[in-house]
Scaffold this active site. Structure first.
Site, PDB file in Angstrom:
ATOM      1  CB  CYS A 245      10.786  -9.389  23.152  1.00  0.00           C
ATOM      2  SG  CYS A 245      11.445  -8.909  24.631  1.00  0.00           S
TER       3      CYS A 245
HETATM    4  N1  PPS Z   1       8.210  -3.930  27.894  1.00  0.00           N
HETATM    5  C1  PPS Z   1       8.678  -4.422  28.941  1.00  0.00           C
HETATM    6  N2  PPS Z   1       9.121  -3.495  29.927  1.00  0.00           N
HETATM    7  C2  PPS Z   1       9.602  -4.434  30.901  1.00  0.00           C
HETATM    8  N3  PPS Z   1       9.732  -5.609  31.243  1.00  0.00           N
HETATM    9  C3  PPS Z   1       9.485  -6.448  30.124  1.00  0.00           C
HETATM   10  C4  PPS Z   1       8.762  -5.986  29.006  1.00  0.00           C
HETATM   11  N4  PPS Z   1       8.594  -7.033  28.113  1.00  0.00           N
HETATM   12  C5  PPS Z   1       8.983  -8.021  28.928  1.00  0.00           C
HETATM   13  N5  PPS Z   1       9.574  -7.649  30.130  1.00  0.00           N
HETATM   14  C6  PPS Z   1      10.117  -8.609  31.400  1.00  0.00           C
HETATM   15  O1  PPS Z   1      10.212  -9.831  30.840  1.00  0.00           O
HETATM   16  C7  PPS Z   1       9.092 -10.607  31.336  1.00  0.00           C
HETATM   17  C8  PPS Z   1       8.539 -11.744  30.341  1.00  0.00           C
HETATM   18  O2  PPS Z   1       7.839 -11.041  29.438  1.00  0.00           O
HETATM   19  P1  PPS Z   1       7.075 -11.748  28.295  1.00  0.00           P
HETATM   20  O3  PPS Z   1       6.791 -12.950  28.433  1.00  0.00           O
HETATM   21  O4  PPS Z   1       5.943 -10.889  27.616  1.00  0.00           O
HETATM   22  O5  PPS Z   1       8.165 -11.833  27.061  1.00  0.00           O
HETATM   23  S1  PPS Z   1       8.998 -11.097  26.220  1.00  0.00           S
HETATM   24  O6  PPS Z   1      10.133 -10.549  27.152  1.00  0.00           O
HETATM   25  O7  PPS Z   1       8.292  -9.892  25.569  1.00  0.00           O
HETATM   26  O8  PPS Z   1       9.637 -11.763  25.319  1.00  0.00           O
HETATM   27  C9  PPS Z   1       8.194  -9.714  31.893  1.00  0.00           C
HETATM   28  O9  PPS Z   1       7.439 -10.316  32.749  1.00  0.00           O
HETATM   29  P2  PPS Z   1       6.070  -9.570  33.455  1.00  0.00           P
HETATM   30  O10 PPS Z   1       6.539  -8.706  34.613  1.00  0.00           O
HETATM   31  O11 PPS Z   1       4.997 -10.654  33.808  1.00  0.00           O
HETATM   32  O12 PPS Z   1       5.563  -8.576  32.261  1.00  0.00           O
HETATM   33  C10 PPS Z   1       9.086  -8.676  32.127  1.00  0.00           C
HETATM   34  O13 PPS Z   1       9.918  -9.079  33.336  1.00  0.00           O
END
Ligand code: PPS
Length: 289
Positions: A245
């Protein structure tokens, strides 16, 4: 304590490539719980960034257990980037996590936007289809940077794992990005099976969509159930080459691309305006000739 660091880490600058390599060699041998204990004691201004994915939920649960053991309130605060396009199930889960773990949560949204209507008034509809880099910058990259600046964040915990493949296939436990931000990936070496086992065994709250077959959950417009059993993130941006993202890409490149695209759009709008003026002006000129 599992790892003794012979130097004080005040910022990413203290982690030279040589030190990072040595530290990663040590941290790779420790459990995620031990990595987290080390990070809590050694990393400056540490926050957990999470979209409440399965991996981040484990980190949240582990930090909660460490906090209880140390008889402290939840030690590491959360940062959630609310893109405005999350599933309602994700927002419900965020609320549930705050209640369950009594954890401070900082929410950041796109600039001057409180709702999808605000965002679309400023940037148009379906920006993720029309200009995906601009979309990523506006909903994730810029709000994250704003959060880090306002909260003076020096280190973050992320939920990325090697078994998620793509750009993540070789991520280390600890890294420093181009802005000097320290990133800790405590579950870097866990696979999805280990993740699921921990969630079940520890009764960790999770997204209701997981029981419907979703493994990786982001914005509703770019999230499907995994297309391939062997790739847990294959439901994200399905049919596109994109796998990230922007949050974990080079910040300066993302910003430069956004600024260039903004300038191009402004120039185009200016040109259109000039043409409209010319189109309106010519009949008058012809009439007076
Ligand atoms: N919206 C938002 N807010 C805060 N942090 C976020 C967000 N999107 C991604 N992350 C961080 O990136 C980790 C991996 O997320 P994803 O595998 O969903 O991928 S991506 O980042 O959306 O591409 C994700 O890991 P998780 O804690 O398991 O959600 C976060 O560390």
């Amino acid at each position: 304590m599992p790892v003794s660091t012979q130097y004080t880490i005040q910022s990413g600058d203290d982690l030279t490539p040589e030190r990072l390599e040595a530290l990663n060699a040590q941290l790779a041998k420790f459990s995620p719980q031990e990595v987290l204990e080390w990070a809590i004691d050694n990393l400056p201004n540490l926050y957990q960034t999470t979209a409440f994915g399965l991996t981040g939920l484990i980190t949240l649960d582990m930090i909660n257990k460490i906090s209880v053991q140390r008889q402290k309130d939840h030690i590491v605060s959360l940062i959630f980037l609310d893109t405005l396009y999350h599933f309602q199930e994700t927002l419900d889960l965020a609320k549930r996590c705050v209640e369950t773990y009594d954890v401070p949560l900082k929410v950041y949204k796109p600039v001057d936007c409180d709702s999808v209507a605000d965002f679309e008034r400023q940037h148009g509809q379906k920006l993720w289809e029309n200009d995906e880099d601009a979309y990523d910058f506006l909903v994730k990259v810029e709000p994250a940077r704003r959060a880090y600046d306002e909260l003076n964040v020096k280190s973050i915990i992320t939920g990325r794992r090697r078994s998620q493949k793509g750009d993540r296939a070789a991520i280390p436990v600890i890294e420093v990005d181009g802005t000097g931000l320290i990133k800790l990936n405590p579950l870097a070496y866990w696979d999805l099976q280990q993740v699921r086992t921990y969630i079940r065994a520890n009764e960790v709250p999770y997204n209701a969509l997981v029981d419907q077959g979703y493994n990786s959950i982001g914005d509703w417009h770019s999230t499907n159930k995994p297309a391939s059993k062997d790739d847990e993130r294959s439901g994200r941006w399905e049919g596109k080459e994109k796998t990230e993202c922007g949050l974990h890409k080079d910040y300066f490149k993302m910003r430069a691309a956004f600024m260039a695209s903004k300038k191009a759009k402004q120039q185009l709008a200016e040109q259109k305006k000039q043409h409209q003026i010319a189109d309106h002006a010519s009949p008058v000129l012809e009439a007076s000739a």
